[in-house]
Enzyme design. Sequence first.
Site, PDB file in Angstrom:
ATOM      1  N   LYS A 208       0.856  -1.201   0.000  1.00 23.77           N
ATOM      2  CA  LYS A 208       0.000   0.000   0.000  1.00 23.77           C
ATOM      3  C   LYS A 208       0.886   1.244   0.000  1.00 23.77           C
ATOM      4  CE  LYS A 208       0.851   1.491   4.380  1.00 23.77           C
ATOM      5  NZ  LYS A 208       1.648   2.643   4.684  1.00 23.77           N
TER       6      LYS A 208
ATOM      7  N   ASP B 127      -2.034  -1.429  10.322  1.00 24.82           N
ATOM      8  CA  ASP B 127      -2.245  -1.440   8.866  1.00 24.82           C
ATOM      9  C   ASP B 127      -2.785  -2.774   8.356  1.00 24.82           C
ATOM     10  OD1 ASP B 127      -1.295   1.120   8.617  1.00 24.82           O
ATOM     11  OD2 ASP B 127       0.688   0.543   7.856  1.00 24.82           O
TER      12      ASP B 127
HETATM   13  O1  C5P Z   1       0.291  -0.944  14.820  1.00 18.58           O
HETATM   14  P1  C5P Z   1       1.712  -1.134  14.408  1.00 18.58           P
HETATM   15  O2  C5P Z   1       2.374  -2.249  15.161  1.00 18.58           O
HETATM   16  O3  C5P Z   1       1.911  -1.252  12.943  1.00 18.58           O
HETATM   17  O4  C5P Z   1       2.439   0.212  14.820  1.00 18.58           O
HETATM   18  C1  C5P Z   1       3.834   0.319  14.901  1.00 18.58           C
HETATM   19  C2  C5P Z   1       4.194   1.479  15.818  1.00 18.58           C
HETATM   20  O5  C5P Z   1       3.823   2.719  15.197  1.00 18.58           O
HETATM   21  C3  C5P Z   1       3.469   1.479  17.143  1.00 18.58           C
HETATM   22  O6  C5P Z   1       4.160   0.725  18.091  1.00 18.58           O
HETATM   23  C4  C5P Z   1       3.452   2.960  17.503  1.00 18.58           C
HETATM   24  O7  C5P Z   1       4.698   3.337  18.030  1.00 18.58           O
HETATM   25  C5  C5P Z   1       3.303   3.639  16.153  1.00 18.58           C
HETATM   26  N1  C5P Z   1       1.891   3.936  15.808  1.00 18.58           N
HETATM   27  C6  C5P Z   1       1.228   4.948  16.470  1.00 18.58           C
HETATM   28  N2  C5P Z   1      -0.073   5.213  16.161  1.00 18.58           N
HETATM   29  C7  C5P Z   1      -0.714   4.522  15.197  1.00 18.58           C
HETATM   30  C8  C5P Z   1      -0.056   3.486  14.497  1.00 18.58           C
HETATM   31  C9  C5P Z   1       1.257   3.234  14.833  1.00 18.58           C
HETATM   32  O8  C5P Z   1       1.781   5.612  17.353  1.00 18.58           O
HETATM   33  N3  C5P Z   1      -1.983   4.809  14.919  1.00 18.58           N
END
Ligand code: C5P
Length: 322
Positions: free
Chosen positions: A11, A141
């Site tokens: 994406k 995501d």
């Molecule tokens: O959800 P995911 O594991 O992909 O997110 C990776 C990191 O990105 C999280 O640990 C966080 O630090 C940051 N993040 C965030 N807010 C979001 C998505 C991601 O702070 N909405």
Amino acid sequence: MQSYTLLAPAKINLYLEIIGLRADGYHELAMVMQTVDLADKIVLRPNGNDAFRLSCDHPQVPADHTNLAYKAAELMTKEFPKSYANYGGADINIQKNIPVAAGLAGGSTNGAAVLVGLNLIWQLGLTHSELEELAGQLGSDVPFCISGGTALATGRGNELDTLPPLNNLYVVLAKYENLSVPTPWAYKTYKDQFSETYVNNAETLESRGKRVHAGPIISAIAHQDSPKIGELLHNDLEKVVLPAYPQVEQLRQAFLKEKENNPEAILGAMMSGSGPTVFAITTTLTEAENLKQKIQTTLPDPDLKLWVAKFTSSGISIAGDS
Ligand code: C5P
């Protein structure tokens, strides 16, 4: 039992706005996500025992329990213990085409593919929205990657509203192979620098959310107004990633210079997600190929890799079964 070969596409973000900080520590976001047809191939072969074995042809991808594909299999065994006991585990092979740690959801789309694959192998009959619910437990995501296409993602990125498909556009993706930006670093740095701009109370958060739903980029997508979409590309994370990674800024400038020379065909350029991939949108395949060549000539660095891909409306899809 049947094996499945799935395509798990990447994406890009056409829009990424950081609205505030949530009670769960994640950021409240408003994003427009778009699937492109640069895809990994995931083969799931039921193996008749209770183990999940992961293999991947990319040296930088860990083939262990830290991989989102493995975490997806673990989640399914926890959620559906009877099916796991009935059908057992699978050998999962990932053929990587999407650059890793690139801001293109490469890991997330592999996790989504394993959810879709086990739903098929274990004959669970889960709907896309049930799969998206599970996917939210793996990462912000991952839900989008299940159905893909063009979508507005809010909440922490996991609340999805489908938008009209944008299937006639092309993208040039560019990434320095040895450069990666840790997503947690990008969000934390943003918080450190910009938290005074955050929307803090629930009421303002809600009205901000509504404004995004009716916002200019959503309207441009509804009207299939490609030049406007190009103009409205926006990514808040550029504010922290570009100053810290001058190569990414240089790449973005190189794309924008080409846009100045050919504004009809090159609609816009921006960093995707938390980077470091930079993309440019073009109206035709030929223009995308030309742009790729030009960037290669302007920045002749063997570490700089470029890909041409097409916008697509499909998420995880079946490439074959046997
Ligand atoms: O959800 P995911 O594991 O992909 O997110 C990776 C990191 O990105 C999280 O640990 C966080 O630090 C940051 N993040 C965030 N807010 C979001 C998505 C991601 O702070 N909405």
